[in-house]
Design an enzyme around this catalytic site. Structure first.
Site, short mmCIF file in Angstrom:
data_model
loop_
_atom_site.label_atom_id
_atom_site.label_comp_id
_atom_site.label_asym_id
_atom_site.label_seq_id
_atom_site.Cartn_x
_atom_site.Cartn_y
_atom_site.Cartn_z
N ASP A 134 0.86 -1.18 0.00
CA ASP A 134 0.00 0.00 0.00
C ASP A 134 0.90 1.24 0.00
O ASP A 134 2.13 1.12 0.02
CB ASP A 134 -0.99 -0.04 1.18
CG ASP A 134 -0.28 -0.06 2.52
OD1 ASP A 134 0.94 0.19 2.58
OD2 ASP A 134 -0.95 -0.32 3.53
N SER A 135 0.29 2.41 -0.02
CA SER A 135 1.07 3.64 -0.19
C SER A 135 1.56 4.21 1.13
O SER A 135 2.39 5.11 1.15
CB SER A 135 0.21 4.69 -0.86
OG SER A 135 -0.83 5.08 0.04
N GLY A 136 1.02 3.71 2.23
CA GLY A 136 1.32 4.28 3.53
C GLY A 136 0.28 5.29 3.98
O GLY A 136 0.19 5.61 5.17
N GLY A 137 -0.51 5.79 3.03
CA GLY A 137 -1.48 6.85 3.35
C GLY A 137 -2.51 6.43 4.39
O GLY A 137 -2.77 7.17 5.34
N PHE A 138 -3.07 5.25 4.22
CA PHE A 138 -4.14 4.82 5.13
C PHE A 138 -3.66 4.81 6.57
O PHE A 138 -4.34 5.31 7.48
CB PHE A 138 -4.66 3.44 4.71
CG PHE A 138 -5.88 3.03 5.46
CD1 PHE A 138 -7.14 3.49 5.08
CD2 PHE A 138 -5.80 2.20 6.58
CE1 PHE A 138 -8.28 3.13 5.78
CE2 PHE A 138 -6.94 1.84 7.29
CZ PHE A 138 -8.19 2.30 6.88
N ASP A 176 -3.03 8.12 -1.43
CA ASP A 176 -4.38 8.65 -1.57
C ASP A 176 -4.85 9.19 -0.23
O ASP A 176 -4.22 8.95 0.81
CB ASP A 176 -5.36 7.57 -2.05
CG ASP A 176 -5.48 6.43 -1.06
OD1 ASP A 176 -4.48 6.13 -0.35
OD2 ASP A 176 -6.55 5.81 -0.97
N GLN A 236 -11.29 7.46 -4.90
CA GLN A 236 -11.92 7.88 -3.65
C GLN A 236 -13.22 8.61 -3.99
O GLN A 236 -13.73 8.44 -5.10
CB GLN A 236 -10.96 8.78 -2.85
CG GLN A 236 -9.74 8.04 -2.29
CD GLN A 236 -10.09 7.09 -1.14
OE1 GLN A 236 -11.22 7.07 -0.63
NE2 GLN A 236 -9.13 6.24 -0.75
N GLY A 288 -11.47 3.63 0.50
CA GLY A 288 -12.52 4.30 1.26
C GLY A 288 -13.80 3.49 1.41
O GLY A 288 -14.86 4.04 1.69
N ASP A 313 -7.87 -7.58 -0.05
CA ASP A 313 -6.96 -7.81 1.08
C ASP A 313 -7.74 -7.48 2.34
O ASP A 313 -8.66 -6.63 2.31
CB ASP A 313 -5.73 -6.90 1.02
CG ASP A 313 -6.05 -5.50 1.51
OD1 ASP A 313 -6.64 -4.72 0.74
OD2 ASP A 313 -5.77 -5.20 2.68
N CYS A 325 -11.84 -30.00 5.45
CA CYS A 325 -10.88 -28.97 5.05
C CYS A 325 -9.50 -29.61 4.89
O CYS A 325 -9.10 -30.46 5.68
CB CYS A 325 -10.84 -27.84 6.07
SG CYS A 325 -9.49 -26.65 5.80
N CYS A 354 -6.55 -28.08 5.01
CA CYS A 354 -5.42 -27.32 5.57
C CYS A 354 -4.66 -28.15 6.60
O CYS A 354 -5.18 -29.12 7.14
CB CYS A 354 -5.90 -25.99 6.17
SG CYS A 354 -6.48 -26.09 7.87
N CYS A 357 -6.51 -28.55 10.02
CA CYS A 357 -7.65 -29.48 10.01
C CYS A 357 -7.22 -30.92 9.79
O CYS A 357 -7.88 -31.84 10.26
CB CYS A 357 -8.66 -29.04 8.95
SG CYS A 357 -9.60 -27.57 9.45
N HIS A 415 -5.46 -22.13 9.29
CA HIS A 415 -6.80 -22.49 8.83
C HIS A 415 -7.51 -21.31 8.17
O HIS A 415 -8.07 -21.44 7.08
CB HIS A 415 -7.67 -23.04 9.96
CG HIS A 415 -9.08 -23.25 9.49
ND1 HIS A 415 -9.44 -24.31 8.68
CD2 HIS A 415 -10.20 -22.48 9.63
CE1 HIS A 415 -10.72 -24.20 8.36
NE2 HIS A 415 -11.21 -23.10 8.92
#
Lengths: 371, 371
Positions: B92-96, B146, B191, B218, B268, B306, B308, B311, B337
């Site tokens: 990510d850009s770091g902005g959030f 952003d 945005q 956003g 994500d 499952c 995994c 499991c 899991h």
């Protein structure tokens, strides 16, 4: 089903290499057993233990009795099924934790009354109950309930504890025999503080009870290193040579190599796992503190040349970053390295004994430490 | 080097299956990206991610910029080498995080000034600096800096943020081009709050800048679910269909399936990893709380059937015991899991799209939840 064979006796010391047979497979000795207190060697999986060369782990009766307890573990036919570790397991008797961790431990005619360190609930641990618990835990090697003295202990205090320990050992053996013994072995534990007369008495009386193996308890409880080694040096030859000899709760790599030299076959200690979680990594050159600033951009693995997963894949700089950021992966990667270090150290010791080169190996080990 | 192909477009919805090509290999879409905030998807190794079917992970620029920082990561030629993950990485850009986690974030003409949440030190993040940081992190997909608005945001506030976001996107693109673009792709972020007029303006202006892909930022910032889906429904078709469409920070399995239906390709979210550490396990039937008393002796795996590692090897009773005992292994087994659940859920969605059976798959998913 349980058995022990000495394959090689060093010609220059009491060091020896052997094999223990258990219901869940063989254990090559000398051996280091990582501690899996609550049904998990903290942070790592059974597969990671196996990949590190671990042959046998230790489970804590006191902890597992309190939680998750009998109903849960019995649902899985014992600790092996519950935690998905299908190699050998040794369980302690619960005594050490009752005296060190529980509240208001009080020795009675029957055993020891105590209150849980978790919720203060009242419990009674007797030799018979300890064997019963270790029975449903399903360990391959059970330990007799014993009374460990702190250091220093007066002759009188150590004598009383030795008396209690012997009485409990007899009762443990009887309970074990009544239960059929079966596939679970039972080891006796020698006590007596640092008093040679008491250690001798304890060793001789226990030997007469013919246990599957013998342990030295009450070492590394605060005494000077010299006294620990001296007590072990005196006590180990008193135990039957045809049985495995186990030093409980010890210790550092240098202690292990010295005690192997004196004839010890088995060890357990929380040192590799606990120190891993404190950012201390064991290496042939000594201990590496991962938080040190000089590891900030250090692209070397914890121990160059080490074959463990951590050293094959990660740098000190990355481990330092994870540790300082309190990332869960830090504890795990450090644990994998430390467990591998201890297990591999004993494996190399064994190899040296088999070639009758142990004393040279020991000399080189100490020389390496001095650089 | 970066590319995207739509392999199949559903005939009954906007759902689509494709493949993104990156410098570190292909990513089959729709795809879920686990979050590796500090250079580690908390508690698990790269090998465990791969075994869970993870194709691409997310790294946080804000966190990695503050620690371990440029000097350390550059020593390893970027995040891939530092953390030993050699698959694709999106940063990510770091902005959030600057707006949500840092102290005293203040938008200036240049960018955003802030103080570190760790030590209060002063920093400036500009579009150019964000691209520079993502450059030395070496991610395969970089995101434009952003400005995200909280919910609710007035039209005026959302308009200002959209203006800033567009200005920064243009500067990010210029900085990226000046740096040569190279093997790193750059995505623009739409945005505009929940205001359709602003979302349209943002999407159209960004599309004209011809980014490698486009994200909706956003969303999932506190708005009602209906409004989130409505905004995504309105905005996704405004993005160029020949580019990957990424919904940032969302969400629950039901959100993912609904958003795929509306044309989203990438997701994500910290939900699978964070909830794992809180004892919440995702299953096709809904969420399982591992601490519940009815799992005390429950020998079923978290999700029967499952595939995994967790499991295949462990029971709910064991996971409950580990979690209640605060054993480190608990967080890891739960994480394995949950990550597998999310990744496999997207894999099955993709399979259904390729067979043009996605809408049936979605119907069955919701029917299963109602049982």
């Amino acid at each position: 089903m349980f058995g022990f064979n000495v394959l090689k006796q060093s010609t220059k010391s009491r060091a020896r290499a052997g094999v223990i047979q258990t219901a869940h497979g063989p254990v090559e000795t000398p051996v280091f057993m990582p501690v899996g207190t609550l049904g998990s060697v903290k942070s790592v999986t059974p597969e990671e233990l196996t990949a590190s060369g671990v042959q046998i782990i230790l489970g804590n009766t006191y902890h597992l009795y309190l939680r998750p307890g009998r109903e849960v573990i019995s649902r899985f036919h014992g600790l092996h099924g519950f935690m998905n570790w299908h190699g050998p397991i040794l369980t302690d008797s619960g005594g050490f934790q009752v005296f060190s961790l529980a509240k208001l431990a009080r020795v009675t005619a029957e055993g020891v009354a105590f209150q849980s360190h978790i919720d203060g609930s009242s419990h009674l641990l007797t030799p018979e109950i300890s064997i019963e618990i270790q029975g449903w835990l399903g360990s391959d090697i059970m330990m007799c309930l014993d009374q460990c003295t702190a250091y220093p202990a007066s002759f009188e205090a150590a004598e009383r504890a030795e008396e209690t320990t012997f009485d409990w050992a007899r009762r443990c053996r009887d309970a074990w025999r009544s239960a059929g013994g079966g596939h679970q072995a039972l080891f006796g534990i020698v006590q007596g503080g640092m008093h040679q007369e008491l250690r001798r008495k304890s060793a001789e009386r226990l030997a007469a009870l013919d246990f599957s193996g013998y342990a030295l308890g009450g070492l590394s409880v605060g005494e000077p290193l010299d006294l620990m080694l001296q007590t072990a040096d005196f006590s180990l030859p008193l135990l039957p040579d045809e049985k495995p000899k186990y030093i409980m709760g010890v210790g550092r790599p240098e202690d292990l190599i010295d005690l192997v030299c004196l004839g010890a076959d088995m060890f357990d200690c929380v040192l590799p796992t606990r120190n891993a979680r404190n950012g201390q990594l064991f290496t042939a050159d000594g201990t590496l503190t991962i938080t040190h600033a000089w590891h900030r951009t250090d692209s070397d693995p914890p121990e160059p040349g080490c074959a463990c997963y951590t050293c094959r894949n990660y740098s000190r700089a990355y481990l330092r970053h994870l540790f300082l950021s309190r990332e869960l992966l830090a504890y795990r990667l450090n644990t994998i390295h430390n467990v591998h270090f201890f297990v591999d150290f004993l494996r190399r010791i064994r190899e040296a004994i088999l070639k009758d080169e142990f004393e040279d190996f020991k000399k080189r080990f100490y020389e390496n430490r001095e650089i």
